[in-house]
Every structure is written in structure tokens, then in C-alpha cells.
Design an enzyme around this catalytic site. Structure first.
Site, short mmCIF file in Angstrom:
data_model
loop_
_atom_site.label_atom_id
_atom_site.label_comp_id
_atom_site.label_asym_id
_atom_site.label_seq_id
_atom_site.Cartn_x
_atom_site.Cartn_y
_atom_site.Cartn_z
N GLY A 28 -84.13 16.38 11.50
CA GLY A 28 -83.14 17.11 10.73
C GLY A 28 -83.29 18.61 10.81
O GLY A 28 -84.40 19.14 10.93
N HIS B 23 -79.37 14.66 11.04
CA HIS B 23 -78.53 15.42 10.11
C HIS B 23 -78.78 16.92 10.18
O HIS B 23 -79.92 17.36 10.34
CB HIS B 23 -78.76 14.93 8.68
CG HIS B 23 -80.18 15.04 8.22
ND1 HIS B 23 -80.69 16.19 7.66
CD2 HIS B 23 -81.20 14.15 8.25
CE1 HIS B 23 -81.96 16.00 7.35
NE2 HIS B 23 -82.30 14.78 7.70
N ASP B 24 -77.70 17.68 10.10
CA ASP B 24 -77.73 19.14 9.97
C ASP B 24 -78.25 19.86 11.20
O ASP B 24 -78.54 21.06 11.15
CB ASP B 24 -78.55 19.57 8.74
CG ASP B 24 -78.05 18.91 7.47
OD1 ASP B 24 -76.89 19.15 7.10
OD2 ASP B 24 -78.83 18.14 6.85
#
Length: 258
Positions: free
Chosen positions: A139, A121-122
Site C-alpha cells: 500500500g 491500495h493507494d
């Protein structure tokens, strides 16, 4: 009209370019957008608010747009943006962003993400990178343009990989990898300059010399960091590549490999 194999499932609401191809047993969720010439191989899963750019090829069993593996994620509507001309290998997983991380995971253009790699994520991956087999980005990782991650590379949360970095197979690092460096080990350290990668980018001889001098001053001169960076800026700071190198080091929050 897009070519969809009879065994594939494309949910109502998905937007497919007329020349997109969806292979056997693939699944495309209702909020997905596939650009011109996108090819999904067998058993590929693309879900969430995911946009895949033109001519990107996604090979068998890859999964894009799954929920972020983050304890605070509560089903918010976040995104995955994948650019054009990427090759995404078998069993690759790339997750949506989180609200806390800005809401979007981004992949640039012309990347080669090899089999069984993971982009969490991200993350923000630039363009023209190679992420070799079984590598993992935790992340919020940033991978800048033209970086090459060797197989089984592991990158800690919030770490950055600078432009034209090359990591050795099995590298593990929690600190930033400085631009143009060869990085190896657990915990990784700078072992040299990525001269081959720089030549492949077609930099002229004066630019190569400037980058080499900057690396020498920072990593081999035994000067204190601030003194070394000051010398770099005085001697060769006008070169754009050197300016990016210095800015990357000055902006480092986690610290960088030495």
C-alpha cells in the site's frame, strides 16, 4: 455499441465506450467506466468505482477494483483510476484506494504490468513503467515514470521507486530507490547507474554526463550526504534531471537505498 460476449456480465450502470470489448465470462460492475478501445480478456473482473482509460488491454483472469486489503477499510466509496494504453497481464490484481490514503489508486499511461503482479491500495504508478511478473507493490507505494521492476520485486508500504530505476529480479526493499539507479538485493542497495534505461529515453550526452556525475558524488565519493548534495547543486544543479534527483533524495521520509 460495445462488443460484449454472450457469456459476460455487464451490470446496469456500467459505462462502456462504443468500441470497448468484453470477453468471455468477464464481469463488469455497475460503477465501472471503460474508455475507447478497451479490451477485457476472458474471465477479467472489473468492479468498484473503476475507470479504465482508452486502448488499455486487460488479459485473462485479471481483477481490478477489488476492496483494499486494509484492516480499517469499512466499505467506503473509493476509486481506481487506470490511464490509457496500458497492458495488464494475466492474474494481475489492482485494488481500490482507502479513505486514509486519499481515496484513489492511480495507474498512469503506457505501462506494462505483467502476469500475477499486485498493486495494492493507494499506490501511484506513473507512465511508461514495466512491472514484471509476480512483483508486488504494498500500500501507498509510488513508482515514478520509466521505472522497470524485475520479476518478483517486492516493495514495502510507503516506499518510492524513482524515475528510470531498474530493479534486479527478486529485489526486496523497504527504503526508497533513488532515480536513475540500478537496485538489487534483499535488502536492496544501489549497484550502479541505469545507463541502458537512460539511453533508451534518448537523453543527450550532456544530460547523461550530469546524471552520472550526480550519482557518483552521492553514492561513490564517500562524502557525507549533505556535502554530496551541496556539491551536486553547485556543480550540476541546473540540469532538470539532476534537480529531480536531488529533490527526490531530500524529500525521502523512509530513507533511500545506498
Amino acid at each position: 455499441m460495445a462488443s460484449v460476449h454472450p457469456t459476460a456480465t455487464v451490470e446496469a450502470g456500467a459505462r462502456l465506450a462504443p468500441d470497448a470489448t468484453v470477453g468471455p465470462y468477464a464481469y463488469v460492475g455497475p460503477a465501472v467506466e471503460l474508455g475507447a478501445g478497451v479490451v477485457l480478456g476472458p474471465h477479467v473482473v472489473v468492479v468498484g468505482r473503476t475507470r479504465v482509460g482508452a486502448r488499455t488491454k486487460i488479459h485473462a483472469h485479471a481483477c481490478l477494483g477489488g476492496d483494499p486489503q486494509h484492516v480499517d477499510h469499512a466499505g467506503e466509496s473509493t476509486r481506481l483510476e487506470v490511464g490509457c494504453d496500458n497492458v495488464i497481464g494475466e492474474h494481475v490484481s489492482i485494488h481500490l484506494g482507502t479513505v486514509a490514503g486519499g481515496g484513489c489508486t492511480r495507474i498512469g499511461d503506457a505501462n506494462w504490468i505483467m502476469n500475477a503482479s499486485h498493486v495494492a491500495h493507494d499506490c501511484v504508478v506513473g507512465s511508461s513503467t514495466v512491472i514484471a511478473s509476480f512483483s508486488g507493490l504494498a500500500g501507498h507505494v509510488v513508482v515514478e515514470d520509466h521505472a522497470v521492476l524485475g520479476a518478483y520485486t517486492g516493495v514495502h508500504q510507503h516506499a518510492r521507486v524513482g524515475e528510470s530505476v531498474m530493479t534486479a529480479s527478486g529485489s526486496r526493499f523497504s527504503l526508497d530507490a533513488p532515480p536513475f539507479a540500478l537496485v538489487a538485493g534483499d535488502r536492496a542497495r544501489v549497484v550502479g547507474l541505469n545507463a541502458v534505461g537512460l539511453k533508451r529515453r534518448g537523453f543527450p550526452a550532456p544530460t547523461l554526463a550530469a546524471i552520472k556525475r550526480a550519482h557518483h558524488l552521492v553514492f561513490r565519493s564517500r562524502l557525507r550526504l549533505e556535502d554530496a548534495l551541496a556539491r551536486v547543486e553547485i556543480e550540476i544543479g541546473s540540469a532538470p534531471e539532476v534537480e529531480r534527483f536531488v529533490r527526490f533524495l531530500r524529500e525521502s521520509v523512509r530513507g533511500f537505498c545506498r
